[in-house]
Design a protein around this motif. Structure first.
Motif, PDB file in Angstrom:
ATOM      1  N   ALA A 169     -72.860 -11.680  43.642  1.00 25.52           N
ATOM      2  CA  ALA A 169     -72.731 -10.244  43.429  1.00 25.52           C
ATOM      3  C   ALA A 169     -73.743  -9.451  44.235  1.00 25.52           C
ATOM      4  O   ALA A 169     -73.692  -8.226  44.278  1.00 25.52           O
ATOM      5  CB  ALA A 169     -72.889  -9.928  41.937  1.00 25.52           C
ATOM      6  N   ARG A 170     -74.692 -10.135  44.883  1.00 26.82           N
ATOM      7  CA  ARG A 170     -75.763  -9.451  45.608  1.00 26.82           C
ATOM      8  C   ARG A 170     -75.497  -9.500  47.103  1.00 26.82           C
ATOM      9  O   ARG A 170     -74.996 -10.494  47.627  1.00 26.82           O
ATOM     10  CB  ARG A 170     -77.094 -10.145  45.290  1.00 26.82           C
ATOM     11  N   ALA A 175     -69.993  -9.892  49.907  1.00 25.94           N
ATOM     12  CA  ALA A 175     -68.869  -9.861  50.848  1.00 25.94           C
ATOM     13  C   ALA A 175     -67.899 -11.010  50.601  1.00 25.94           C
ATOM     14  O   ALA A 175     -66.700 -10.905  50.908  1.00 25.94           O
ATOM     15  CB  ALA A 175     -69.392  -9.920  52.285  1.00 25.94           C
ATOM     16  N   LEU A 176     -68.387 -12.122  50.026  1.00 22.90           N
ATOM     17  CA  LEU A 176     -67.519 -13.253  49.745  1.00 22.90           C
ATOM     18  C   LEU A 176     -66.375 -12.893  48.802  1.00 22.90           C
ATOM     19  O   LEU A 176     -65.328 -13.519  48.818  1.00 22.90           O
ATOM     20  CB  LEU A 176     -68.336 -14.388  49.114  1.00 22.90           C
ATOM     21  N   LEU A 177     -66.611 -11.901  47.960  1.00 21.15           N
ATOM     22  CA  LEU A 177     -65.621 -11.535  46.957  1.00 21.15           C
ATOM     23  C   LEU A 177     -64.645 -10.489  47.460  1.00 21.15           C
ATOM     24  O   LEU A 177     -63.805 -10.011  46.707  1.00 21.15           O
ATOM     25  CB  LEU A 177     -66.321 -11.029  45.693  1.00 21.15           C
ATOM     26  N   THR A 178     -64.765 -10.107  48.714  1.00 24.64           N
ATOM     27  CA  THR A 178     -63.868  -9.102  49.291  1.00 24.64           C
ATOM     28  C   THR A 178     -62.611  -9.753  49.851  1.00 24.64           C
ATOM     29  O   THR A 178     -62.533 -10.969  50.040  1.00 24.64           O
ATOM     30  CB  THR A 178     -64.573  -8.320  50.408  1.00 24.64           C
ATOM     31  N   VAL A 179     -61.624  -8.905  50.161  1.00 23.34           N
ATOM     32  CA  VAL A 179     -60.334  -9.382  50.678  1.00 23.34           C
ATOM     33  C   VAL A 179     -60.510 -10.111  51.997  1.00 23.34           C
ATOM     34  O   VAL A 179     -59.822 -11.105  52.280  1.00 23.34           O
ATOM     35  CB  VAL A 179     -59.359  -8.198  50.841  1.00 23.34           C
ATOM     36  N   ASP A 180     -61.444  -9.663  52.834  1.00 22.56           N
ATOM     37  CA  ASP A 180     -61.631 -10.277  54.150  1.00 22.56           C
ATOM     38  C   ASP A 180     -61.897 -11.774  54.060  1.00 22.56           C
ATOM     39  O   ASP A 180     -61.499 -12.548  54.924  1.00 22.56           O
ATOM     40  CB  ASP A 180     -62.785  -9.603  54.894  1.00 22.56           C
ATOM     41  N   LEU A 188     -64.541 -22.820  50.350  1.00 31.67           N
ATOM     42  CA  LEU A 188     -65.940 -22.943  49.943  1.00 31.67           C
ATOM     43  C   LEU A 188     -66.031 -23.442  48.514  1.00 31.67           C
ATOM     44  O   LEU A 188     -66.782 -24.378  48.202  1.00 31.67           O
ATOM     45  CB  LEU A 188     -66.651 -21.599  50.078  1.00 31.67           C
ATOM     46  N   PHE A 189     -65.272 -22.820  47.606  1.00 33.83           N
ATOM     47  CA  PHE A 189     -65.367 -23.181  46.203  1.00 33.83           C
ATOM     48  C   PHE A 189     -64.877 -24.610  45.949  1.00 33.83           C
ATOM     49  O   PHE A 189     -65.410 -25.314  45.077  1.00 33.83           O
ATOM     50  CB  PHE A 189     -64.588 -22.190  45.344  1.00 33.83           C
ATOM     51  N   PRO A 227     -65.340 -14.843  36.411  1.00 36.51           N
ATOM     52  CA  PRO A 227     -64.794 -16.092  36.927  1.00 36.51           C
ATOM     53  C   PRO A 227     -64.609 -16.015  38.443  1.00 36.51           C
ATOM     54  O   PRO A 227     -64.127 -15.005  38.970  1.00 36.51           O
ATOM     55  CB  PRO A 227     -63.445 -16.218  36.214  1.00 36.51           C
ATOM     56  N   LEU A 228     -65.019 -17.056  39.142  1.00 40.42           N
ATOM     57  CA  LEU A 228     -64.851 -17.112  40.590  1.00 40.42           C
ATOM     58  C   LEU A 228     -63.816 -18.141  41.009  1.00 40.42           C
ATOM     59  O   LEU A 228     -63.100 -17.948  41.985  1.00 40.42           O
ATOM     60  CB  LEU A 228     -66.193 -17.449  41.264  1.00 40.42           C
TER      61      LEU A 228
END
Length: 499
Positions: A169-170, A175-180, A188-189, A227-228
């Motif tokens: 979240a930091r 940026a990992l959580l964005t659409v891009d 990765l996960f 949740p990720l």
């Protein structure tokens, strides 16, 4: 003689008093930072490796042990190492023990470095490999700060890997959580899950003191879990708005941990888990007042204990493992009750869940409703209701159970609303101990201790207007953990005993 190996870096080893060895070891294991390549061993009194920030070996009566960690340090200055020690303790929720725990730097030889580095560096290596697979325009967003992942804290609760809210979240990792990044994020996960042998990944935010509607978050619901990766179950409302069904329990995602040899399980989408209670759970397990010596010759099996805020069994399980004959629990969160039931079964304890009653009507109509409950064969009994009527419930079965000698009031920020009930629950002839949890400003600890003692003295005198020979005292003040800047989670052990 073989040639001496070159030393290129070092890892921190914690120097720990004997009474904290198991707590620290379990904490390091839980966050994936226990170095299993090196053994835990006693620190000799003339060992020169003790750090300069504090000297816990100054007393010859204290046995100290060296516990190796996987935290690698590049800067071996005392300031950097001291800061690293605090980070490690904070990751385990044990920062309140900082003055009792020192450190030294264990050299890592070039031979050792050929082995995979475990713990804190593992995630950093996965990130590094993943960055190399990204298109250059995307990797540029993250690569500059990639090193910051090397010492991210996280907890593994099989099969869940839980990052703190300061993780993805930091910036720049948000940026990992964005659409891009969506097409690359799953790769990765998947790599993280394979490396850590988990199936789910999430971010864990702090449990808010108040819920969204400004009412006190009595259920301590995990409203900020993000949740990720993996299916955590549907977004269900919490009781009493929605009562989960057996089908909900069966389909939910459950994770677990083992602390102090005690198994606990919970559904993280619907129930919080507090890892910072580790040291207090260990203390409850080893209370002198749960021994024959402390019980004037009685065995723990000959007494009962009550947990007024049982949750998934945080402290109730410690009483059960200590051998207490009957452990009576009160809990209103149906998800927590189910976690407690499952955990008790896994630990080998027979547990009965009893449906509670509201002030207007019974919530249960089966054999396990309060009105029909009379069979007291189980070691653990969970009343699925608010604890405000606990004294009334206990009076219905008091003659069928051993005397109540311990009452745990484990609710924050203050358990004061349950103190009157706690006094009413204690055995009127033998008395016992009440463990009252409070959040207290560190500057006001002694003042608050005096206030708590005065309150309990008044409550005891009110319950027994004529002297029954019981004396009230605060026999111990335990600082469990930091709850915020200048605020400590404390437990006041109130003894109500014959002098």
């Amino acid at each position: 003689m073989p040639p001496e190996e070159n030393v290129s870096s070092g890892s921190i080893a914690l120097i720990v008093p004997q009474r904290l060895v198991k707590t620290v070891k379990d904490g390091l294991h839980e966050i994936g930072s226990l170095d299993k390549r090196n053994k835990i061993h006693r620190l000799e009194s003339d060992d020169p490796r003790v750090a300069v920030d504090n000297d816990p070996t100054s007393s010859s009566e204290i046995s100290m042990f060296i516990i190796p960690t996987t935290w690698v340090v590049d800067d071996s200055s005392s300031e950097a190492c001291r800061a690293q020690k605090i980070k490690i303790l904070h990751s385990m929720g044990l920062q309140e023990h900082a003055q009792l725990i020192s450190y030294h730097i264990q050299p890592i030889s070039t031979k050792q470095q050929t082995k995979p580095v475990q713990g804190k560096n593992k995630f950093g290596h996965i990130i590094d490999q993943w960055l190399l697979s990204l298109p250059s325009n995307l990797s540029a967003v993250l690569v500059e700060k990639a090193i910051s992942t090397q010492h991210w804290s996280y907890n593994i609760y099989p099969p869940l890997l839980l990052f703190p809210s300061s993780g993805f979240a930091r910036d720049p990792w948000a940026a990992l959580l964005t659409v891009d990044f969506q097409p690359y994020r799953e790769k990765l996960f998947i790599s993280v899950c394979e490396a850590f042998k988990v199936t789910h990944i999430a971010l864990n935010g702090a449990i808010p003191a108040n819920s969204a509607n400004t009412n006190t978050n009595i259920l301590r619901s995990p409203t900020r879990l993000t949740p990720l990766y993996g299916d955590f179950g549907p977004d269900l409302a919490q009781p009493p708005t929605y009562e989960p069904t057996a089908a909900d329990f069966k389909s939910a995602f459950w994770c677990s941990t083992t602390q102090n040899g005690i198994y606990q399980t919970w559904a993280p989408r619907y129930t919080m888990f507090s890892k910072g209670n580790l040291s207090e759970k260990a203390r409850v397990l080893n209370l002198r007042s749960l021994t024959r010596d402390g019980l004037d010759g009685l065995s723990p099996k000959e007494i009962s204990a009550v947990d007024l805020y049982a949750g998934i069994g945080y402290f109730a399980f410690s009483y059960a493992k200590a051998g207490v004959g009957k452990v009576l629990c009160w809990e209103i969160n149906r998800w927590s009750v189910e976690g407690l039931r499952r955990g008790a079964t896994k630990n080998g304890w027979i547990c009965k869940v009893v449906e509670g009653e509201s002030k207007q009507q019974s919530l249960g109509t089966g054999r396990n409703s309060v009105r029909e409950y009379s069979d007291i064969q189980e070691q653990l009994v969970v009343f699925k209701e608010d604890n405000e009527r606990a004294a009334e419930r206990l009076d219905e079965i008091r003659a069928k159970i051993p005397p109540v000698r311990h009452v745990n009031c484990g609710f924050l920020p203050s358990s004061s609303t349950s103190w009157k009930t706690a006094v009413q629950l204690l055995d009127g002839r033998q008395g016992g101990w009440i463990h009252a949890h409070e959040n207290v400003n560190v500057k006001d600890l002694q003042k608050r201790k005096h206030e708590v003692l005065e309150t309990f003295t008044t409550l005891v005198n009110t319950r027994w207007p004529t002297s029954n020979g019981l004396h009230v005292s605060c026999v111990h003040l335990e600082i469990v953990k930091s709850y915020g800047p200048g605020i400590s989670h404390c437990v006041f052990d109130i003894a109500v005993l014959a002098p």
